[in-house]
Design a protein around this motif. Structure first.
Motif, PDB file in Angstrom:
ATOM      1  N   VAL A 104       0.905  -1.246  -0.081  1.00 57.65           N
ATOM      2  CA  VAL A 104       0.065   0.015   0.042  1.00 57.65           C
ATOM      3  C   VAL A 104       0.849   1.139   0.047  1.00 57.65           C
ATOM      4  O   VAL A 104       0.633   2.102  -0.802  1.00 57.65           O
ATOM      5  CB  VAL A 104      -0.940  -0.138   1.082  1.00 57.65           C
ATOM      6  CG1 VAL A 104      -1.744   1.188   1.403  1.00 57.65           C
ATOM      7  CG2 VAL A 104      -1.834  -1.085   1.072  1.00 57.65           C
ATOM      8  N   SER A 112       2.428   4.885  -2.979  1.00 56.42           N
ATOM      9  CA  SER A 112       1.412   5.818  -2.442  1.00 56.42           C
ATOM     10  C   SER A 112       2.078   7.068  -2.866  1.00 56.42           C
ATOM     11  O   SER A 112       1.419   8.358  -2.675  1.00 56.42           O
ATOM     12  CB  SER A 112       1.035   5.625  -0.994  1.00 56.42           C
ATOM     13  OG  SER A 112       2.413   5.997  -0.370  1.00 56.42           O
ATOM     14  N   GLU A 157      -5.324  -1.276   3.255  1.00 51.78           N
ATOM     15  CA  GLU A 157      -5.627  -0.375   2.087  1.00 51.78           C
ATOM     16  C   GLU A 157      -6.523   0.982   2.591  1.00 51.78           C
ATOM     17  O   GLU A 157      -6.167   1.832   1.741  1.00 51.78           O
ATOM     18  CB  GLU A 157      -6.471  -1.300   1.024  1.00 51.78           C
ATOM     19  CG  GLU A 157      -5.729  -2.659   0.522  1.00 51.78           C
ATOM     20  CD  GLU A 157      -5.259  -3.333   1.383  1.00 51.78           C
ATOM     21  OE1 GLU A 157      -5.959  -3.854   2.645  1.00 51.78           O
ATOM     22  OE2 GLU A 157      -4.209  -4.295   1.252  1.00 51.78           O
ATOM     23  N   LEU A 186      -4.999   4.956   2.290  1.00 53.48           N
ATOM     24  CA  LEU A 186      -4.954   5.880   1.285  1.00 53.48           C
ATOM     25  C   LEU A 186      -6.181   6.592   1.381  1.00 53.48           C
ATOM     26  O   LEU A 186      -5.865   7.617   1.182  1.00 53.48           O
ATOM     27  CB  LEU A 186      -5.095   4.740   0.089  1.00 53.48           C
ATOM     28  CG  LEU A 186      -3.790   3.925  -0.101  1.00 53.48           C
ATOM     29  CD1 LEU A 186      -3.886   3.189  -1.647  1.00 53.48           C
ATOM     30  CD2 LEU A 186      -2.406   4.825  -0.140  1.00 53.48           C
ATOM     31  N   SER A 238      -5.852  10.722   1.633  1.00 54.30           N
ATOM     32  CA  SER A 238      -6.767  11.684   1.186  1.00 54.30           C
ATOM     33  C   SER A 238      -7.454  12.740   1.883  1.00 54.30           C
ATOM     34  O   SER A 238      -7.559  13.773   1.764  1.00 54.30           O
ATOM     35  CB  SER A 238      -7.330  10.977  -0.136  1.00 54.30           C
ATOM     36  OG  SER A 238      -8.267  10.335   0.349  1.00 54.30           O
TER      37      SER A 238
END
Ligand code: UDP
Ligand code: MG
Length: 327
Positions: free
Chosen positions: A33, A37, A107, A110, A114
């Motif tokens: 992950v 990124s 996961e 992420l 954001s």
């Protein structure tokens, strides 16, 4: 709204206690992950006195990947303290505690990142489902989160564990809280700042067994309640007050009936009931007060929260300790 600045340092905090069968898979999933990124990351494992070969596996990882850092506590202090040690040592602009058993899917990080880039300080992850856990645990957890919400004015989000993202200023605030009795979910909420939530499905454990049996969970619940609410003490006051009122009314009634009908000396059962009832109420109330007094006692000792026996990844820490005669 802040602009997405990639390359910012993200600290992942992983408390581990006898998680040997999970470490490699966890590392594989989290790096899958984090690597693409665009964020820099430090992967801080806090070894909470594991008795299996968890620590060896961690040092093995560190040899391959310098982003892996290790804090080895001097004994098992419990998850809340292990997390605190991680918070004290991390340097990232965003900090994410996560369990090593892959119940919290990496996961989801992420999505957290954001939301953080949008300007939130805390992005907590609420579970929509908990797979692979016993129905008793699900029901008790469900009741606990609702009960504590009623009991305390601090908005502790329901069905939300320690898995969340926190910005640097939230972590700085948290590290100022040095109480011994640490109900982290409560402290996370207590510090405030701009909070938002995302949802996820909690997966079953990848391997191994949960470290929290029902007795531990019960104590954890008592910790949560006593750390964030005086209501149990107030309940004792109001119950005492109510019972006194009842006793006064009862005395008045006895007085009047004695005046009217005389006193035929009945009432062994009612006496026993009253004695046992009040005995029970008094003991429960004393026990309750004891819970708080014990906590005051513990806090007043002002002991350090934990001791670190070794660190790897910090300039001031030693690399793998070489013990005589021990490979
Ligand atoms: N853990 C810890 N110290 C303890 C108990 C647990 O560091 O004394 C860690 C454990 O290794 C795991 C996380 O805390 O990474 C969550 O533990 P567990 O999965 O047993 O809890 P559950 O998910 O069942 O609530
Ligand atoms: Mg777990």
């Amino acid at each position: 709204m802040r602009k997405a600045v990639k390359g910012r340092l993200v600290s992942i905090l992983v408390p581990v206690y006898n998680e040997s069968p999970n470490i490699m898979e966890f590392y594989a999933r989290i790096t899958r992950v984090m690597n693409p990124s665009g964020y820099a990351c430090e992967l801080i494992f806090i070894n909470d006195g594991s008795k299996d070969d968890t620590l060896d596996k961690l040092y093995g990882l560190r040899e391959k990947d310098s982003r892996v850092k290790i804090i080895d506590l001097s004994r098992n202090f419990g998850k809340e303290i292990a997390l605190t040690a991680g918070l004290d040592h991390c340097r990232g602009e965003a900090v994410i505690p996560i369990d090593a058993d892959l119940q919290d899917p990496p996961e989801v990080i992420l999505e957290m990142l954001s939301r953080w880039e949008e300007g939130y300080d805390v992005v907590y992850a609420t579970r929509t489902r908990r797979d692979g856990e016993s129905s008793v645990k699900k029901v008790t957890a469900h009741l606990f989160y609702r009960f504590i919400k009623k009991l305390t004015p601090i908005p502790i989000p329901k069905d939300t564990g320690d898995f969340r993202l926190m910005s640097r200023r939230v972590v700085n605030a948290l590290t100022e809280l040095r109480e011994q009795h640490r109900f982290m979910k409560g402290l996370f909420s207590w510090v405030g700042f701009r909070q938002t939530s995302i949802t996820y499905r909690r997966e079953p454990r990848y391997a191994g067994k949960t470290k929290f049996n029902y007795w531990k969970l019960w104590n954890f619940a008592v910790e949560g309640i006593t750390s964030f609410s005086f209501l149990p003490l107030q309940v004792a006051t109001y119950a005492g007050f109510g019972i006194s009122l009842f006793a006064i009314a009862f005395a008045a009634w006895l007085f009047l009936t004695t005046l009217i009908h005389g006193n035929p000396v009945p009432g062994y059962p009612s006496l026993m009931v009253a004695i046992l009832f009040f005995g029970g109420v008094q003991l429960t109330t004393m026990g309750l007060i004891g819970e708080y007094v014990g906590r005051i006692y513990n806090e007043s000792k002002r002991r350090p929260l934990y001791f670190v026996q070794d660190k790897a990844g910090w300039d001031d820490g030693r690399e793998r300790p070489r013990l005589e005669g021990v490979q």
